[in-house]
Design a protein around this motif. Structure first.
Motif, mmCIF file in Angstrom:
data_model
loop_
_atom_site.group_PDB
_atom_site.id
_atom_site.type_symbol
_atom_site.label_atom_id
_atom_site.label_comp_id
_atom_site.label_asym_id
_atom_site.label_seq_id
_atom_site.Cartn_x
_atom_site.Cartn_y
_atom_site.Cartn_z
ATOM 1 N N TYR A 38 0.800 -1.106 0.132
ATOM 2 C CA TYR A 38 0.014 0.043 -0.125
ATOM 3 C C TYR A 38 0.631 1.390 0.112
ATOM 4 C CZ TYR A 38 -3.372 3.584 1.444
ATOM 5 O OH TYR A 38 -3.914 4.581 1.595
ATOM 6 N N LEU A 39 1.945 1.219 0.789
ATOM 7 C CA LEU A 39 2.702 2.421 0.870
ATOM 8 C C LEU A 39 3.466 2.663 -0.304
ATOM 9 C CD1 LEU A 39 4.103 1.875 4.504
ATOM 10 C CD2 LEU A 39 2.349 3.543 3.701
ATOM 11 N N HIS A 83 1.626 4.476 -3.057
ATOM 12 C CA HIS A 83 1.170 5.859 -2.657
ATOM 13 C C HIS A 83 2.219 6.753 -2.755
ATOM 14 C CE1 HIS A 83 -0.563 9.206 -0.434
ATOM 15 N NE2 HIS A 83 -1.857 8.523 -0.331
ATOM 16 N N VAL A 103 3.089 9.869 -2.396
ATOM 17 C CA VAL A 103 3.436 10.731 -1.254
ATOM 18 C C VAL A 103 3.797 10.190 0.004
ATOM 19 C CG1 VAL A 103 2.111 12.766 0.520
ATOM 20 C CG2 VAL A 103 1.323 12.495 -1.979
ATOM 21 N N LEU A 104 3.216 9.108 0.336
ATOM 22 C CA LEU A 104 3.801 8.238 1.474
ATOM 23 C C LEU A 104 5.036 7.523 1.346
ATOM 24 C CD1 LEU A 104 0.587 6.491 2.679
ATOM 25 C CD2 LEU A 104 1.538 8.484 3.853
ATOM 26 N N ALA A 105 5.232 6.937 -0.094
ATOM 27 C CA ALA A 105 6.432 6.347 -0.336
ATOM 28 C C ALA A 105 7.711 7.378 -0.415
ATOM 29 C CB ALA A 105 6.409 6.022 -1.906
ATOM 30 N N GLU A 106 7.470 8.714 -0.714
ATOM 31 C CA GLU A 106 8.396 9.600 -0.764
ATOM 32 C C GLU A 106 8.856 10.161 0.599
ATOM 33 O OE1 GLU A 106 9.180 14.255 -2.658
ATOM 34 O OE2 GLU A 106 7.449 13.120 -2.850
ATOM 35 N N TYR A 107 7.719 10.162 1.517
ATOM 36 C CA TYR A 107 7.762 10.569 2.882
ATOM 37 C C TYR A 107 8.736 9.571 3.642
ATOM 38 C CZ TYR A 107 6.773 11.135 7.793
ATOM 39 O OH TYR A 107 6.869 11.416 9.030
ATOM 40 N N LEU A 108 8.414 8.063 3.481
ATOM 41 C CA LEU A 108 8.933 6.868 4.019
ATOM 42 C C LEU A 108 10.412 6.657 3.335
ATOM 43 C CD1 LEU A 108 5.679 5.087 4.948
ATOM 44 C CD2 LEU A 108 7.476 6.254 6.472
ATOM 45 N N TYR A 141 8.715 4.086 -4.884
ATOM 46 C CA TYR A 141 7.497 4.242 -5.272
ATOM 47 C C TYR A 141 7.466 3.171 -6.538
ATOM 48 C CZ TYR A 141 3.531 6.076 -7.914
ATOM 49 O OH TYR A 141 2.072 6.157 -8.656
ATOM 50 N N LYS A 185 11.027 3.585 9.735
ATOM 51 C CA LYS A 185 11.541 4.399 10.083
ATOM 52 C C LYS A 185 12.889 4.652 10.542
ATOM 53 C CE LYS A 185 9.420 7.652 10.836
ATOM 54 N NZ LYS A 185 8.802 8.839 10.027
#
Length: 359
Positions: A215-216, A219, A221-226, A230, A357
């Motif tokens: 799922y991440l 996505h 946005v979430l892939a870039e944030y984490l 992507y 993280k």
């Protein structure tokens, strides 16, 4: 299928808009696969008993396993059916990654099914030859590796947990790497499937973890944030992972000690192959060694045992391999071995998620 039938109706009734959400369809996929297993499981078990398709037990294994002889096997057929139906019902079928993962699972299921059939028909533990099985496994994995490498948006780079800036590019050698991961995962799960519920439990955990990562990864946005790769369209694989989770959980209902049915190679080879393919598709290859640590440990125990036995001309590291048999030989009861392996698997799954993280 339901996605394509019902989501277009959202302009008429706003309630159908819920079908656009991967999270909703993922949960529905898990529940659907679980329900199929629970509903059809008893009928499948009765059919296998009627056809006398029972477990073949090696004479050189633990003595406690002799009681498993004749217990219905090839339950993986029902697992694959539940996963396939749930995925086809709830996933976006225009996504090529869905068809790729279904192909991988079913292809490896056919290999395992042929192996099981030969064992059952011969009433012997000898199925397909090791060489023949490996050739078929490599061929299936090659298809996945080639597809991924030439598919737009993919490359030969690896994603390493804990190291966000280290992404070695393997180039065309990535195809070989993909083959090793998929074939290795398939055989590792197969080796783990030696006790009641032992393979299904860690597979449930692995499916849940890869559901999150799929799922991440899909996505942007979430892939870039984490800071994870992507992969366009990989979010739909979360629905397959949900179905895998639900199907294996439903199978545990009948496979928990004392088992009423075993998955056989048709189940273990296909589930392992599917996990390996998911890891390749979403570019989380090394994560599989963490979340699937139980599978890795089981495979390594066999490699170490065989290697040491040949080097020392008859000496052994473990009382018996794979690793779970070692504890049986030490006097642990089967349920204790299985539950403790499940506990380790859950801890490894949580650690795998924590790597999001730790980058």
């Amino acid at each position: 299928m339901l996605y394509h039938l019902l989501y277009p109706l959202h302009s008429t009734f706003i309630g159908f808009n819920v079908f656009r959400y991967i999270t909703f369809r993922c949960i529905c996929g898990a529940v659907t696969a679980f329900a199929i297993m629970i509903i059809f499981g008893p009928m499948f078990i009765r059919a296998m008993k009627r056809l006398q398709i029972g477990q073949v037990v090696r004479d050189d294994g633990p003595e406690t396993h002799l009681a498993k002889r004749g217990v219905p096997t090839m339950g993986g057929i029902l697992i694959l059916f539940s996963i396939s139906v749930a995925t086809l019902l709830w996933a976006n079928l225009t996504n090529p990654l869905i068809w790729l993962i279904l192909f991988t699972m079913l292809f490896y299921g056919i290999i395992g099914g042929l192996d099981d059939y030969r064992k059952v028909s011969r009433k012997s533990s000898a199925g397909l030859s090791a060489k023949g099985k490996l050739v078929l496994q490599v061929a299936g994995a090659m298809v996945v590796g080639l597809f991924i490498f030439i598919h737009p948006g993919y490359d030969g780079q690896l994603s390493l947990p804990f190291f966000k800036d280290i992404q070695p590019d393997l180039g065309w050698f990535y195809i070989v790497f993909a083959v090793v991961v998929i074939v290795g995962a398939s055989n590792a799960v197969n080796l783990t499937d030696g006790l009641d519920g032992l393979a299904a439990g860690p597979t449930v955990v692995s499916a849940a973890v890869y559901l999150v990562f799929s799922y991440l990864a899909g996505h942007v946005v979430l892939a870039e944030y984490l800071q994870i790769p992507y992969v366009q369209g990989s979010g739909e694989l979360a629905i397959f992972c949900g179905a895998l989770f639900g199907g294996c959980l439903g199978f545990l209902w009948f496979n928990a000690y004392p088992a009423q049915v075993f998955m056989g190679d048709v189940g273990s080879l296909s589930l392992g192959g599917a996990l390996g393919a998911i890891a390749i598709i979403i570019k989380q290859e090394f994560l599989l060694a963490i979340v699937g640590g139980i599978f890795v440990m089981e495979a390594l125990s066999v490699i170490m045992q065989v290697g040491y036995f040949k080097m020392t001309h008859g000496k052994r590291i473990f009382l018996m391999a794979p690793f779970h048999h070692h504890f049986e030989k030490k006097g642990w009861h089967e349920p204790k071995v299985v539950v403790r392996f499940w506990i380790v698997s859950i801890i490894l799954g949580l650690f795998a998620i924590a790597t999001l993280k730790l980058r």
